[in-house]
Structures are given as structure tokens and as C-alpha cells.
Design a protein around this motif. Structure first.
Motif, PDB file in Angstrom:
ATOM      1  N   PHE A 118     -18.473  45.351   9.074  1.00 29.15           N
ATOM      2  CA  PHE A 118     -18.478  45.542  10.528  1.00 29.15           C
ATOM      3  C   PHE A 118     -19.699  46.364  10.938  1.00 29.15           C
ATOM      4  CE2 PHE A 118     -15.458  44.720  14.035  1.00 29.15           C
ATOM      5  CZ  PHE A 118     -16.163  45.310  15.064  1.00 29.15           C
ATOM      6  N   LEU A 139      -9.748  47.144  10.074  1.00 29.19           N
ATOM      7  CA  LEU A 139     -10.101  46.393  11.282  1.00 29.19           C
ATOM      8  C   LEU A 139      -9.314  46.931  12.480  1.00 29.19           C
ATOM      9  CD1 LEU A 139     -11.973  44.082  12.011  1.00 29.19           C
ATOM     10  CD2 LEU A 139     -10.122  42.488  11.584  1.00 29.19           C
ATOM     11  N   ALA A 148     -15.498  36.444  16.524  1.00 27.73           N
ATOM     12  CA  ALA A 148     -14.956  35.949  15.254  1.00 27.73           C
ATOM     13  C   ALA A 148     -15.095  34.437  15.059  1.00 27.73           C
ATOM     14  CB  ALA A 148     -13.492  36.364  15.114  1.00 27.73           C
ATOM     15  N   MET A 204     -14.482  46.063   4.650  1.00 27.26           N
ATOM     16  CA  MET A 204     -14.434  45.697   6.069  1.00 27.26           C
ATOM     17  C   MET A 204     -15.280  46.659   6.911  1.00 27.26           C
ATOM     18  SD  MET A 204     -13.584  43.725   8.460  1.00 27.26           S
ATOM     19  CE  MET A 204     -12.538  42.494   7.697  1.00 27.26           C
ATOM     20  N   LEU A 252     -14.309  38.489   9.999  1.00 30.20           N
ATOM     21  CA  LEU A 252     -13.317  39.291  10.731  1.00 30.20           C
ATOM     22  C   LEU A 252     -11.917  38.689  10.641  1.00 30.20           C
ATOM     23  CD1 LEU A 252     -15.488  39.780  13.914  1.00 30.20           C
ATOM     24  CD2 LEU A 252     -14.787  41.615  12.364  1.00 30.20           C
ATOM     25  N   LEU A 261     -16.016  42.022  17.844  1.00 25.70           N
ATOM     26  CA  LEU A 261     -14.624  41.559  17.705  1.00 25.70           C
ATOM     27  C   LEU A 261     -14.402  40.220  18.396  1.00 25.70           C
ATOM     28  CD1 LEU A 261     -12.787  44.959  18.261  1.00 25.70           C
ATOM     29  CD2 LEU A 261     -12.753  43.608  16.158  1.00 25.70           C
ATOM     30  N   TYR A 304     -19.633  35.632  11.836  1.00 23.54           N
ATOM     31  CA  TYR A 304     -18.660  36.670  12.183  1.00 23.54           C
ATOM     32  C   TYR A 304     -17.244  36.377  11.654  1.00 23.54           C
ATOM     33  CZ  TYR A 304     -22.060  38.548  15.536  1.00 23.54           C
ATOM     34  OH  TYR A 304     -23.157  39.101  16.124  1.00 23.54           O
TER      35      TYR A 304
END
Ligand code: PA5
Length: 431
Positions: A397, A232, A43, A393, A51, A40, A48
Motif C-alpha cells: 500500500f 488493510l 482495486a 500489505m 488490494l 482504495l 491495484y
């Protein structure tokens, strides 16, 4: 809302050999919980940036504006020229949300041309009237041989039928900072929509790469983004087995590295979800297959169809696979069976097709479980935009987590680039 039933990877269901000890599994997840935050917090790093896409309302608005303009032109066909990550997401969306045969009764028709096999290309190009067709050329790098080859054919045909206005039949979707498509667009005044530089090709399903064709074909992309955003948030807020991405990542790694299962079979019991399994195949394979010791092999199958082609192997063959099933709790439409069958098969009387489908899934799950073969079931409430956005998503992830867990760069693809370079050399006579 996506529920994951993972009972059949535990010892109490499938036994000692392949089953996970529940307490060990829970502590395995707990130890890896910090990786969720690590992803997380990344991003801003290359790769990444997928995200941030659900927050990117500007792109959705830009796409909707283009769609509004293009709808006025009443295109008969939308033809997407792209390959790999520049096609698989769009194909998955079309099949999930419009259905396999939507082109038969849906306007505009949406085609993806993701190969350079001349007979295949001809089978699509010979069907369409170029004057009534909008071409979307999708390439993150902007120079991949296949879409460029296809673009050259389309452009020449368009110039033939619309010498002055051929550029109006073209939209490019590419990285806005570099690449050949960008140069061509500038020179020839062709419209361009961007794929953010920090979003990799196979992570680009929630960018214009797939959203533009989807929206042009009538899919509600706002709802899709809502689904991705909700997923998310769930990943941000939940821990341990309640965190779907962490759960899937840990299962994948444990099955591969501790239980001798280098292959994962994704088998939706829903035709609409089959091409999502195809999209996932690329995502997992290209992201994690990075050295001779690292890289689970994803396999696609469809239930019930492949019960009658693969299940023998899955149940009795080498014990080197684990299984991800997917189902929709509620079908879009169900159909009652006819009350016309003889008593030998009379148990079907009064049932519906969805009951047969669900019973068949239970049959497959039951047989694999009896044979000690680990399997999980992803249950969607129904196949709609929100659920599909959530799936994308969740899997992206999961794969980002797997990159950290396997200690590989999940966002590069040197093996793909190598083949692209050799192909280009051969075609330039420099090999
Ligand atoms: O994930 C990737 O980056 C690749 O598999 C690409 O999707 C594929 O090679 C197509 O590349 P491009 O979109 O640059 O044409």
C-alpha cells in the motif's frame, strides 16, 4: 499489530538539518490523506488488484486442496523455479516463518532456484532425488528466460526418471489468460494455479506464486491473509500518523525530496525479517525507479551483523540515507547467556541473547540519532503469520501511494522488460 516509532525523524530528536518539523509533517500527511481513498478505490484497475487478495478465499481454498493432495505423495522436496516477484515473496515467507535453516530438519524441504548460474543450480539439483521432488514453476508472464531455462532442465530430468508421470511432478503458477506456461500446461496436462492478471509480479506475494510453496511447506496461509486483511482495515480506518502506509509513504517522499536522502536502508534486527527487506527492495526499486529524477534506492542490512560492516558508513559517511529498523518485541525463543565470562565483560552475565540484540539495536539507533541521521523503528509483537501478512500489505500500500505521490506508474517495469528482450535476442542470435 505493527507499531511505528518515528520520533527520530523529528527535529526535537535529530536537529534542524535532517529533522522534520512536527506540525509541518502532520499537515503534509493531512493533505495526502485523500490519496489513501484514491488507492482504495482503484482495486479494479490493473496493478491495484493486490488490494482484493485478502478477500480472495477461493484461492486459499484452492491452494489448500492442492496441498492436501500433494501431502499424500510425501514429497521430499518442493523446488520453486521463478525469479524476481515470482521468488522473493516465497523466499521471504520461508525465512520469516520457517527460519533460515529449516531445510535441515523440515520435511518437505523447500528450495527456491532464482538464478541461472550453473554452479548454483547444480548445488541444489545435485542434492535432490527428482523422483521425490515436486517442481513449481512460477512466472506471471509465463515466458521469462530464467525460469524457462530451469524448467527445461527439470523437465528433461523428470522425463528420464518418470517417463510416464513427469507431469505429476509439475505445477505451474502463472497468469491464466496468457503466456507460454499456460500453453505448455494445456498441451502436456500440467496443473496450473493462477496469478490474477491485474496483480503485478512484485505484488504477487499473496497469490499462489508464494502461497502455494509456503502452504506446501506447512505455513498457515489463512493466518497470513488475516494479517493482510487486518492491515488493510487499519489503513482504511485510520488517518494521519496513525495510518501506517500513509506515514511510511510520506516519510519516504519527504526524506528523498526535501531532506536529500535518496537512499533508504531497511535493517531488521531479526534474521527472520531479512528476506522481507530483500522483497521490499524489489518492490520499491522497480515500482518507483521510473525516470532519472524519480527513484529512491533501497538498501538492505541486517542487525546486529551489519553494525560491524555498514554502520561506520551510515553514521559518518555521506548524509544521503534514512533508516527503517524492524524488530520483534517478543522473540520466538530466547536463550540465557552462560554465567562463565570474566569480569571485564561481566555485564553480560545473567542476560539473554534477546537482551543483547535489543541493546545493540538501541546502540545503533542511539548513534544514528546523535549524528542527526533520520531513523524509524517498525515493531512487530512477534514474527508470525499475521504480522508478516500485515507487513506485506502495509508496504504494498505504501508503494501504491508513492506511485501517486511521485506521479509514476508503480505497476510497470519497462527497464526490466528491456533487458528481457535483449537477452532473448542474444540467445536467438538476432542481436
Ligand atoms: O515485478 C515484476 O513484474 C518483475 O520483476 C518480475 O517479477 C520478474 O521479472 C519475473 O517475471 P515473471 O514472473 O513474469 O517471470
Amino acid at each position: 499489530m505493527i507499531q511505528i516509532d518515528f520520533q527520530n525523524v523529528l527535529r526535537e530528536s535529530i536537529g534542524q538539518r535532517n529533522g522534520l518539523d512536527k506540525r509541518f509533517f502532520e499537515s503534509y500527511l493531512k493533505k495526502r490523506q485523500p490519496l489513501v481513498k484514491k488507492v482504495l478505490d482503484s482495486a479494479q484497475k490493473p496493478g491495484y488488484a493486490f488490494l482484493d487478495l485478502p478477500k480472495d478465499l477461493k484461492t486459499v481454498q484452492e491452494i489448500e486442496y492442492v496441498v492436501e493432495q500433494e501431502q499424500k505423495r510425501k514429497w521430499q522436496n518442493i523446488v520453486v523455479l521463478g525469479i524476481g516477484g515470482s521468488a522473493l515473496g516465497g523466499i521471504a515467507l520461508q525465512e520469516a516463518l520457517l527460519g533460515t535453516y529449516s531445510n535441515l530438519n523440515h520435511s518437505p524441504r523447500l528450495f527456491f532456484v532464482d538464478n541461472v548460474d550453473p554452479d548454483y543450480v547444480n548445488s541444489i539439483f545435485s542434492l535432490i532425488d527428482f523422483r521425490k521432488t515436486l517442481f513449481i514453476v512460477v512466472s506471471k508472464s509465463g515466458g521469462t528466460t530464467e525460469p524457462m531455462a530451469l524448467f527445461s532442465i527439470a523437465k528433461e530430468m523428470l522425463i528420464r526418471v518418470e517417463p510416464k508421470y513427469y507431469a505429476d511432478h509439475l505445477i505451474f503458477v502463472t497468469d491464466l489468460h496468457s503466456g507460454l506456461l499456460l500453453k505448455i500446461a494445456e498441451k502436456e496436462n500440467i496443473r496450473v494455479l493462477g496469478i490474477p492478471s491485474k496483480v503485478g509480479g512484485r505484488f504477487s506475494v499473496l497469490t499462489a506464486a508464494a502461497l502455494l510453496p509456503a502452504a506446501l511447506a506447512g505455513i498457515n496461509i489463512q493466518k497470513l491473509m488475516v494479517g493482510a486483511k487486518k492491515m488493510l482495515e487499519t489503513i482504511q480506518k485510520t488517518e494521519d500518523v496513525k495510518n501506517p502506509a500513509l506515514l511510511l509513504a510520506c516519510l519516504q517522499q519527504l526524506m528523498d525530496t526535501k531532506k536529500g536522502k535518496p537512499m533508504v536502508v531497511m535493517m531488521p534486527y531479526k534474521n527472520q525479517l531479512f528476506r522481507i527487506a530483500d522483497w521490499y527492495r524489489q518492490l520499491l526499486a522497480e515500482s518507483i525507479g521510473k525516470n532519472p529524477k524519480t527513484g529512491p534506492t533501497p538498501i538492505n542490512a541486517l542487525g546486529t551483523t551489519d553494525q560491524h560492516s555498514q554502520l561506520q558508513l551510515y553514521n559518518a559517511g555521506p548524509d544521503d540515507k534514512w533508516f527503517i529498523f524492524m524488530e520483534a518485541i517478543k522473540p520466538g525463543v530466547d536463550q540465557k547467556l552462560g554465567n562463565v565470562l570474566p569480569k571485564e565483560i561481566g555485564f553480560l552475565n545473567g542476560k539473554s541473547l534477546d537482551q543483547v540484540l535489543k541493546a545493540s539495536l538501541q546502540g545503533t539507533v542511539g548513534s544514528l540519532t546523535k549524528n542527526g541521521r533520520p531513523n524509524i523503528n517498525l515493531k512487530l509483537d512477534r514474527v508470525d503469520e499475521e504480522a508478516v501478512g500485515g507487513l506485506f500489505m502495509m508496504f504494498e500500500f505504501q508503494v501504491a501511494l508513492l506511485g501517486l505521490m511521485y506521479k509514476v506508474d508503480a505497476f510497470d517495469q519497462p527497464g526490466v522488460e528491456q533487458s528481457k528482450i535483449i537477452t532473448k535476442k542474444i540467445l536467438s542470435g538476432k542481436n
